[in-house]
Enzyme design. Structure first.
Site, short mmCIF file in Angstrom:
data_model
loop_
_atom_site.label_atom_id
_atom_site.label_comp_id
_atom_site.label_asym_id
_atom_site.label_seq_id
_atom_site.Cartn_x
_atom_site.Cartn_y
_atom_site.Cartn_z
N ARG A 1 0.83 -1.32 -0.14
CA ARG A 1 -0.07 0.03 0.03
C ARG A 1 0.84 1.20 0.02
NH1 ARG A 1 -2.29 -3.13 3.75
NH2 ARG A 1 -4.30 -4.14 3.10
N ASP A 2 0.63 2.22 -0.64
CA ASP A 2 1.00 3.68 -0.80
C ASP A 2 0.93 4.20 0.65
OD1 ASP A 2 1.96 5.86 -3.12
OD2 ASP A 2 1.51 6.52 -1.12
N ILE A 3 2.02 4.92 1.22
CA ILE A 3 2.14 5.30 2.60
C ILE A 3 0.97 6.34 2.63
CG2 ILE A 3 3.70 6.64 2.48
CD1 ILE A 3 4.80 5.61 4.99
N ASN B 1 4.94 7.68 -13.00
CA ASN B 1 5.38 8.90 -12.96
C ASN B 1 7.00 8.80 -13.32
OD1 ASN B 1 3.09 10.22 -11.88
ND2 ASN B 1 3.70 9.62 -9.85
N HIS C 1 8.26 2.13 -10.21
CA HIS C 1 7.04 1.47 -9.65
C HIS C 1 5.78 2.07 -10.39
CE1 HIS C 1 7.86 5.45 -7.72
NE2 HIS C 1 6.80 5.47 -7.55
N HIS D 1 1.83 2.52 -9.95
CA HIS D 1 0.69 3.02 -9.06
C HIS D 1 -0.42 2.36 -9.51
CE1 HIS D 1 2.64 6.52 -6.95
NE2 HIS D 1 3.30 6.41 -8.18
P1 5GP Z 1 6.10 8.67 -7.20
O1 5GP Z 1 5.94 10.19 -7.18
O2 5GP Z 1 7.70 8.43 -7.09
O3 5GP Z 1 5.49 8.12 -8.51
O4 5GP Z 1 5.51 7.93 -6.01
C1 5GP Z 1 6.17 7.51 -4.98
C2 5GP Z 1 5.01 7.00 -4.00
O5 5GP Z 1 5.71 6.09 -2.65
C3 5GP Z 1 4.26 8.30 -3.21
O6 5GP Z 1 2.79 7.80 -3.47
C4 5GP Z 1 4.63 8.02 -1.77
O7 5GP Z 1 3.44 8.11 -1.00
C5 5GP Z 1 5.08 6.54 -1.57
N1 5GP Z 1 5.93 6.16 -0.39
C6 5GP Z 1 6.96 6.88 -0.31
N2 5GP Z 1 7.82 6.18 0.56
C7 5GP Z 1 7.21 5.15 1.11
C8 5GP Z 1 7.32 4.22 2.03
O8 5GP Z 1 8.40 4.24 2.70
N3 5GP Z 1 6.42 3.29 2.09
C9 5GP Z 1 5.32 3.27 1.31
N4 5GP Z 1 4.56 2.38 1.71
N5 5GP Z 1 4.99 4.25 0.37
C10 5GP Z 1 6.13 4.92 0.02
#
Ligand code: 5GP
Ligand code: ZN
Length: 109
Positions: free
Chosen positions: A30-32, A88, A101, A103
């Site tokens: 899950r996203d945090i 992204n 990653h 989403h």
């Molecule tokens: P990005 O913007 O790089 O595509 O998305 C990174 C995502 O990773 C963000 O939505 C953020 O909330 C999530 N995220 C960042 N650090 C952590 C973490 O330590 N654990 C989890 N579960 N999600 C994370």
């Protein structure tokens, strides 16, 4: 594994992050900071910086990311209502974590 990469640490189970699915290629958690009722991240175990860094050998990984996202949408019960799959790419594209990653976002009423 890149020791200063949070997603490498998560993949290596060095954090408390719960996996909703895992196999030898990828993990799902899950996203945090969720942007929707369902917001999962489908993350390859291999450290790839971004979509820009994919090489031909990574085709199988990308295929599996999408395939697992499809089945996670079913197991989360959002496949009929609909969802978004999002990469992204680099800073201007909203990428914050530089470990590839996918989403999976959905579950709106
Ligand atoms: P990005 O913007 O790089 O595509 O998305 C990174 C995502 O990773 C963000 O939505 C953020 O909330 C999530 N995220 C960042 N650090 C952590 C973490 O330590 N654990 C989890 N579960 N999600 C994370
Ligand atoms: Zn990494």
């Amino acid at each position: 594994m890149h020791s200063n990469c949070i997603f490498c640490q998560i993949c290596a189970e060095k954090t408390e992050t719960e996996f909703l699915f895992e196999n030898e290629t990828l993990v799902v958690f899950r996203d945090i900071n969720p942007h929707a009722p369902v917001h999962l991240l489908v993350v390859p175990r291999k450290h790839i910086r971004s979509i820009n860094d994919l090489v031909d050998d990574d085709r199988g990984i990308i295929s599996e990311l999408i395939s697992v996202a499809q089945s996670m949408a079913v197991s989360q019960g959002i496949h009929k209502s609909g969802y978004k799959l999002l990469f992204n790419v680099e800073k201007g594209g909203g990428q914050v974590i530089f470990h590839l990653h996918l989403h999976l976002i959905g579950g709106w009423a």
